[in-house]
Motif scaffolding. Structure first.
Motif, PDB file in Angstrom:
ATOM      1  N   UNK A  58       3.965   0.398 -13.800  1.00 24.42           N
ATOM      2  CA  UNK A  58       4.457   0.244 -12.330  1.00 24.42           C
ATOM      3  C   UNK A  58       3.559  -0.392 -11.180  1.00 24.42           C
ATOM      4  N   UNK A  59       2.515   0.212 -11.206  1.00 26.73           N
ATOM      5  CA  UNK A  59       1.366  -0.360 -10.357  1.00 26.73           C
ATOM      6  C   UNK A  59       1.125  -1.760 -10.441  1.00 26.73           C
ATOM      7  N   UNK A  60       1.044  -2.151 -11.931  1.00 20.99           N
ATOM      8  CA  UNK A  60       0.791  -3.485 -12.271  1.00 20.99           C
ATOM      9  C   UNK A  60       1.781  -4.300 -11.930  1.00 20.99           C
ATOM     10  N   UNK A  61       3.317  -3.908 -12.060  1.00 24.31           N
ATOM     11  CA  UNK A  61       4.262  -4.559 -11.688  1.00 24.31           C
ATOM     12  C   UNK A  61       4.478  -5.083 -10.216  1.00 24.31           C
ATOM     13  N   UNK A  62       3.841  -3.944  -9.277  1.00 23.36           N
ATOM     14  CA  UNK A  62       3.977  -4.059  -7.915  1.00 23.36           C
ATOM     15  C   UNK A  62       3.028  -4.993  -7.801  1.00 23.36           C
ATOM     16  N   UNK A  87       0.734  -1.043   0.152  1.00 24.99           N
ATOM     17  CA  UNK A  87       0.058   0.002   0.044  1.00 24.99           C
ATOM     18  C   UNK A  87       0.946   1.235   0.000  1.00 24.99           C
ATOM     19  N   UNK A  88       2.024   1.244   0.513  1.00 28.14           N
ATOM     20  CA  UNK A  88       2.701   2.563   0.666  1.00 28.14           C
ATOM     21  C   UNK A  88       3.445   2.608  -0.580  1.00 28.14           C
ATOM     22  N   UNK A  89       3.942   1.601  -1.187  1.00 28.65           N
ATOM     23  CA  UNK A  89       4.898   1.809  -2.399  1.00 28.65           C
ATOM     24  C   UNK A  89       3.869   2.050  -3.484  1.00 28.65           C
ATOM     25  N   UNK A  90       2.619   1.627  -3.448  1.00 28.99           N
ATOM     26  CA  UNK A  90       1.609   1.819  -4.534  1.00 28.99           C
ATOM     27  C   UNK A  90       1.161   3.313  -4.630  1.00 28.99           C
ATOM     28  N   UNK A  91       1.248   3.888  -3.496  1.00 25.95           N
ATOM     29  CA  UNK A  91       0.687   5.305  -3.283  1.00 25.95           C
ATOM     30  C   UNK A  91       1.992   5.909  -4.035  1.00 25.95           C
ATOM     31  N   UNK A  92       3.121   5.724  -3.969  1.00 27.01           N
ATOM     32  CA  UNK A  92       4.275   6.370  -4.477  1.00 27.01           C
ATOM     33  C   UNK A  92       4.145   6.350  -5.870  1.00 27.01           C
ATOM     34  N   UNK A  93       4.135   4.923  -6.270  1.00 28.41           N
ATOM     35  CA  UNK A  93       4.070   4.789  -7.737  1.00 28.41           C
ATOM     36  C   UNK A  93       2.886   5.533  -8.523  1.00 28.41           C
ATOM     37  N   UNK A 102      -7.074 -17.190  -4.636  1.00 26.96           N
ATOM     38  CA  UNK A 102      -8.343 -16.467  -4.098  1.00 26.96           C
ATOM     39  C   UNK A 102      -7.980 -15.065  -4.192  1.00 26.96           C
ATOM     40  N   UNK A 103      -9.171 -14.182  -3.836  1.00 23.99           N
ATOM     41  CA  UNK A 103      -8.680 -12.760  -3.819  1.00 23.99           C
ATOM     42  C   UNK A 103      -8.384 -12.653  -2.354  1.00 23.99           C
ATOM     43  N   UNK A 104      -7.246 -12.132  -1.920  1.00 20.65           N
ATOM     44  CA  UNK A 104      -6.955 -12.038  -0.448  1.00 20.65           C
ATOM     45  C   UNK A 104      -7.211 -10.314  -0.013  1.00 20.65           C
ATOM     46  N   UNK A 105      -7.209  -9.546  -1.040  1.00 22.68           N
ATOM     47  CA  UNK A 105      -7.337  -8.151  -0.848  1.00 22.68           C
ATOM     48  C   UNK A 105      -7.513  -7.363  -1.970  1.00 22.68           C
ATOM     49  N   UNK A 106      -7.987  -6.201  -1.976  1.00 21.80           N
ATOM     50  CA  UNK A 106      -8.281  -5.210  -3.006  1.00 21.80           C
ATOM     51  C   UNK A 106      -7.838  -3.665  -2.542  1.00 21.80           C
ATOM     52  N   UNK A 107      -6.653  -3.512  -3.507  1.00 18.96           N
ATOM     53  CA  UNK A 107      -6.013  -2.057  -3.480  1.00 18.96           C
ATOM     54  C   UNK A 107      -6.621  -1.049  -4.301  1.00 18.96           C
ATOM     55  N   UNK A 108      -6.857   0.081  -3.781  1.00 21.06           N
ATOM     56  CA  UNK A 108      -7.408   1.427  -4.623  1.00 21.06           C
ATOM     57  C   UNK A 108      -6.455   2.308  -4.783  1.00 21.06           C
ATOM     58  N   UNK A 109      -6.186   2.928  -6.018  1.00 19.58           N
ATOM     59  CA  UNK A 109      -5.038   3.860  -6.046  1.00 19.58           C
ATOM     60  C   UNK A 109      -5.711   4.987  -6.889  1.00 19.58           C
ATOM     61  N   UNK A 110      -5.181   6.223  -6.735  1.00 23.97           N
ATOM     62  CA  UNK A 110      -5.739   7.303  -7.545  1.00 23.97           C
ATOM     63  C   UNK A 110      -4.289   7.755  -8.357  1.00 23.97           C
ATOM     64  N   UNK A 111      -4.399   7.697  -9.495  1.00 24.91           N
ATOM     65  CA  UNK A 111      -3.317   7.869 -10.296  1.00 24.91           C
ATOM     66  C   UNK A 111      -3.003   9.339 -10.447  1.00 24.91           C
ATOM     67  N   UNK A 112      -1.980   9.972 -10.607  1.00 24.67           N
ATOM     68  CA  UNK A 112      -1.797  11.396 -10.930  1.00 24.67           C
ATOM     69  C   UNK A 112      -1.950  11.332 -12.424  1.00 24.67           C
ATOM     70  N   UNK A 113      -2.207  12.827 -12.870  1.00 25.43           N
ATOM     71  CA  UNK A 113      -2.524  12.928 -14.284  1.00 25.43           C
ATOM     72  C   UNK A 113      -1.512  12.842 -15.179  1.00 25.43           C
ATOM     73  N   UNK A 114       0.043  13.064 -14.468  1.00 25.36           N
ATOM     74  CA  UNK A 114       0.993  12.914 -15.274  1.00 25.36           C
ATOM     75  C   UNK A 114       1.726  11.684 -15.242  1.00 25.36           C
TER      76      UNK A 114
END
Length: 507
Positions: free
Chosen positions: A248-252, A159-165, A228-240
């Protein structure tokens, strides 16, 4: 480790095809105005052929600094400004001479091409920096994952690194009873929760709603583990840099799934090792019990049978030998059963009956019992005359010392003594049992107190329980047990038992 530079760098990247920003258009205008003022100040000092070159400078700077559209605006403004200020008739947009019209056309073409080339150069540089920053974030994530040994730790890192990416907010939801529960505090709208539930039930990513439309602000991605699905992550992508961010998010997410599988496999392997160790201990215990029970029982049975069938015909010395053998093997069997019972008490939770006892009396009782059990062995006691009170279980402590003496007698030469000493200090009382046997190899010194451990130099039958019982009892009494070898000219072993003295230990 987070890199603020990388996250900030990604967030400010803009492609040259991106929509122009007000700051970029204003900057391009100011650059052209500055170039025009400079040309006006130097009009009488510069040759007329140099003026277009001065106006090309803001075009280059604008395209490199703000992108293609700012460079194009600067080219148009430079063309208009140069025509208005320096082409006859001045202060009009008309052109008096055909050669001036040709020069203006060439100037506009050169300015536009310069802006395009500069914009493309900016795009390539931005893309290279963007890729480098994404790779740095992925590298940091992989390094952190390599040290994560728990699933909750992996999920928190993700979660922390997905926010960065992504360059924006990130949330995690975990299924609980068929419904998704937000793990940490997050401001999720009903539309966000509906999109997250859709990603969970379909097992497919759900993209955020386009800007200006009602719907979820988050893009939700399901995380799989154990099929099975163990969690669902939600991210808001920056416009740039959205394309690089999505990659990057897919790789993570893939790295996170692999890390969870790694931890699961490691846990399964650990469970398998624990089961195998239990089987090994059980097998060793059964083998030891079988051997240590069969040997004395066989001797007792043979002696009793001989006495019953041939007792009247046997000489008195032979009968005495058989009776002595029965007595010795019975004592040996009794000691073995006592050790098994003591180990059972230790593993079931030792019920210690503490009371104030004299350490010297306990050592004397253990030595007396050992001398009676090991006839022919020389066992010396050096305890002094002063009392050494300790708060302990006398019966268990005596069993510890007897086990240590038993072990020392086995490995001491027949003509060498076993020494037992008691020394009292202000805070501790120490028992020491010293033998002059072959000693313990350095590689085994830390393992001799393990259950069923038998080193390379062991030449006597036994289950490997005596020293393990000693450590368990001493630890339960709040003390410690140590082995030292060699102690006398590259041979001999000293085992020390150190217990608190002088005050009742805290429980």
């Amino acid at each position: 480790m987070d890199s603020p530079r990388s996250a900030a760098a990604i967030s400010r990247r803009t492609g040259w095809r991106a929509s122009p920003t007000p700051a970029g258009l204003a900057g391009a205008t100011l650059f052209v105005v500055a170039a025009a003022l400079l040309c006006l100040l130097l009009d009488d000092r510069l040759p007329s052929a140099s003026l277009p070159l001065v106006f090309l400078a803001p075009v280059l700077v604008s395209a490199i600094r703000y992108g293609f559209w700012a460079g194009l605006l600067a080219a148009v403004l430079a063309f208009v400004g140069y025509n208005f200020l320096f082409v006859e008739p001045r202060h009009t947009l008309s052109v008096a001479r055909p050669e001036d019209a040709l020069a203006l056309g060439i100037f506009l073409l050169v300015a536009a091409v310069t802006g395009v080339l500069a914009g493309r150069m900016r795009e390539e540089a931005d893309a290279a920096r963007n890729r480098a920053d994404v790779l740095e974030i992925l590298s940091d994530f992989a390094a952190d994952l390599s040290g994560a040994m728990r699933i909750d730790e992996i999920e928190s890192l993700a979660m922390r690194h997905l926010s960065r990416a992504a360059g924006g907010e990130a949330v995690m939801l975990r299924p609980d009873g068929g419904r998704l529960q937000v793990v940490a505090e997050a401001n999720l709208s009903p539309a966000d929760l509906i999109a997250a539930d859709r990603a969970f039930r379909r097992g497919q990513p759900q993209a955020a709603t386009a800007a200006g439309w009602s719907g979820s602000r988050f893009s939700f991605l399901p995380l799989r583990g154990w099929d099975k699905i163990v969690a669902v992550y939600g991210v808001i992508f920056s416009e740039t840099g959205s394309a690089e961010r999505e990659q990057a998010v897919e790789a993570m997410m893939r790295q996170t799934e692999l890390a969870i599988e790694r931890v699961a496999f490691a846990r399964d392997a650990e469970d398998a090792r624990a089961v195998a160790e239990q089987e090994r201990v059980r097998s060793a215990l059964l083998s030891s019990i079988s051997h240590d029970l069969r040997t004395p029982l066989s001797t007792i049975l043979g002696s009793v049978t001989s006495l019953r069938e041939f007792g009247d015909k046997m000489p008195s010395e032979a009968r005495s030998d058989l009776l002595l053998a029965i007595e010795e093997e019975t004592e040996r069997l009794s000691r073995f059963v006592a050790n098994l019972l003591a180990m059972t008490r230790l593993e079931a939770g030792l019920d210690i009956r503490r009371e104030w006892v004299d350490a010297v009396d306990v050592a004397a009782a253990a030595v007396k019992r050992a001398r009676k059990s090991f006839i022919g062995a020389t066992i010396l006691l050096d305890a002094g005359t002063a009392a050494a009170p300790i708060y302990a279980d006398a019966a268990l402590l005596e069993q510890v010392l007897f086990n240590l003496i038993d072990n020392a007698v086995k490995y001491s030469p027949a003509d060498r003594p076993v020494s037992v000493t008691v020394s009292a200090g202000r805070e501790t009382v120490e028992f020491a049992v010293l033998d002059e046997g072959c000693g313990i190899p350095m590689k085994d010194i830390d393992q001799i107190f393990e259950k069923f451990f038998r080193g390379d130099r062991v030449q006597f039958a036994g289950g490997g329980l005596g020293l393990a019982i000693c450590r368990g009892v001493v630890t339960a009494l709040g003390g410690k047990i140590l082995a030292e070898s060699p102690v006398i000219d590259d041979h001999g072993t000293r085992v020390r038992v150190i217990l608190p003295a002088g005050a009742e230990p805290s429980t």
